[in-house]
Design a protein around this motif. Structure first.
Motif, short mmCIF file in Angstrom:
data_model
loop_
_atom_site.label_atom_id
_atom_site.label_comp_id
_atom_site.label_asym_id
_atom_site.label_seq_id
_atom_site.Cartn_x
_atom_site.Cartn_y
_atom_site.Cartn_z
N PHE A 30 1.42 -3.01 -6.29
CA PHE A 30 2.26 -3.47 -5.18
C PHE A 30 1.43 -4.05 -4.04
CE2 PHE A 30 5.15 -0.62 -7.43
CZ PHE A 30 6.23 -1.47 -7.59
N ILE A 31 0.19 -3.63 -3.93
CA ILE A 31 -0.68 -4.27 -2.93
C ILE A 31 -0.88 -5.74 -3.30
CG2 ILE A 31 -3.07 -4.42 -2.12
CD1 ILE A 31 -3.14 -1.40 -2.00
N THR A 32 -1.10 -6.00 -4.58
CA THR A 32 -1.29 -7.38 -5.04
C THR A 32 -0.01 -8.19 -4.83
OG1 THR A 32 -2.85 -6.62 -6.71
CG2 THR A 32 -1.92 -8.81 -7.01
N ILE A 33 1.10 -7.63 -5.24
CA ILE A 33 2.38 -8.33 -5.08
C ILE A 33 2.68 -8.55 -3.59
CG2 ILE A 33 4.87 -8.13 -5.40
CD1 ILE A 33 4.24 -6.65 -8.05
N GLY A 34 2.47 -7.52 -2.78
CA GLY A 34 2.73 -7.64 -1.35
C GLY A 34 1.86 -8.66 -0.67
N THR A 35 0.58 -8.69 -1.06
CA THR A 35 -0.32 -9.67 -0.46
C THR A 35 0.09 -11.10 -0.83
OG1 THR A 35 -2.12 -8.07 -0.54
CG2 THR A 35 -2.73 -10.38 -0.26
N LEU A 36 0.46 -11.30 -2.10
CA LEU A 36 0.90 -12.64 -2.51
C LEU A 36 2.19 -13.04 -1.79
CD1 LEU A 36 0.11 -12.50 -6.33
CD2 LEU A 36 -1.13 -13.73 -4.56
N LEU A 37 3.11 -12.09 -1.67
CA LEU A 37 4.34 -12.39 -0.93
C LEU A 37 4.05 -12.68 0.54
CD1 LEU A 37 6.90 -9.84 -2.40
CD2 LEU A 37 6.89 -12.32 -2.67
N GLY A 38 3.11 -11.96 1.12
CA GLY A 38 2.74 -12.19 2.52
C GLY A 38 2.13 -13.57 2.73
N VAL A 39 1.29 -13.99 1.81
CA VAL A 39 0.69 -15.33 1.90
C VAL A 39 1.78 -16.39 1.77
CG1 VAL A 39 -0.84 -16.96 0.73
CG2 VAL A 39 -1.59 -14.62 1.13
N THR A 58 1.05 4.18 -8.28
CA THR A 58 0.46 3.05 -9.01
C THR A 58 -0.85 2.66 -8.34
OG1 THR A 58 1.80 1.53 -7.72
CG2 THR A 58 2.65 2.18 -9.86
N ARG A 59 -1.64 1.89 -9.04
CA ARG A 59 -2.95 1.53 -8.53
C ARG A 59 -3.05 0.03 -8.25
NH1 ARG A 59 -7.32 4.80 -12.16
NH2 ARG A 59 -6.49 6.86 -11.73
N GLY A 60 -2.67 -0.34 -7.09
CA GLY A 60 -2.89 -1.71 -6.63
C GLY A 60 -1.88 -2.74 -7.08
N TYR A 78 0.83 -1.20 0.00
CA TYR A 78 0.00 0.00 0.00
C TYR A 78 0.87 1.26 0.00
CZ TYR A 78 -3.22 3.58 1.69
OH TYR A 78 -3.94 4.73 1.84
N GLU A 79 1.88 1.26 0.84
CA GLU A 79 2.76 2.43 0.91
C GLU A 79 3.55 2.61 -0.39
OE1 GLU A 79 2.99 4.78 3.25
OE2 GLU A 79 1.36 3.84 4.33
N LEU A 80 3.99 1.53 -0.99
CA LEU A 80 4.70 1.63 -2.27
C LEU A 80 3.78 2.15 -3.37
CD1 LEU A 80 6.95 -1.56 -2.42
CD2 LEU A 80 7.69 0.81 -2.53
#
Length: 80
Positions: free
Chosen positions: A35-44, A31-33, A23-25
């Protein structure tokens, strides 16, 4: 019960932290979502990896028994 709570909090913490970083990135780079998508996948993936390792350590330790039996891994290492 404690290990289940620990694993759940570990998984949730990994996902929440990576979501926040994404979210911060996204906010910083405009950008629109992406890094949120990438971050969430990395978190999982990271949370699942940490939980898997914790479960494997737990099952390995419980398989030794109370009689001081060595696991095959300990016999190879020469430890224990």
């Amino acid at each position: 019960m404690t290990i289940v709570m620990q694993l759940g909090l570990t998984m949730a913490g990994c996902i929440a932290f990576c979501f926040w970083a994404g979210y911060e990135l996204d906010k910083w780079l405009g950008t629109r979502g992406v890094f949120i998508t990438i971050g969430t996948l990395l978190g999982v993936a990271g949370g699942a990896n940490v939980c898997y390792r914790a479960i494997m350590d737990l099952t390995r330790d419980s398989g030794k028994g109370d009689k001081g039996e060595k696991s095959p891994e300990d016999k190879q290492d020469g430890t224990g």
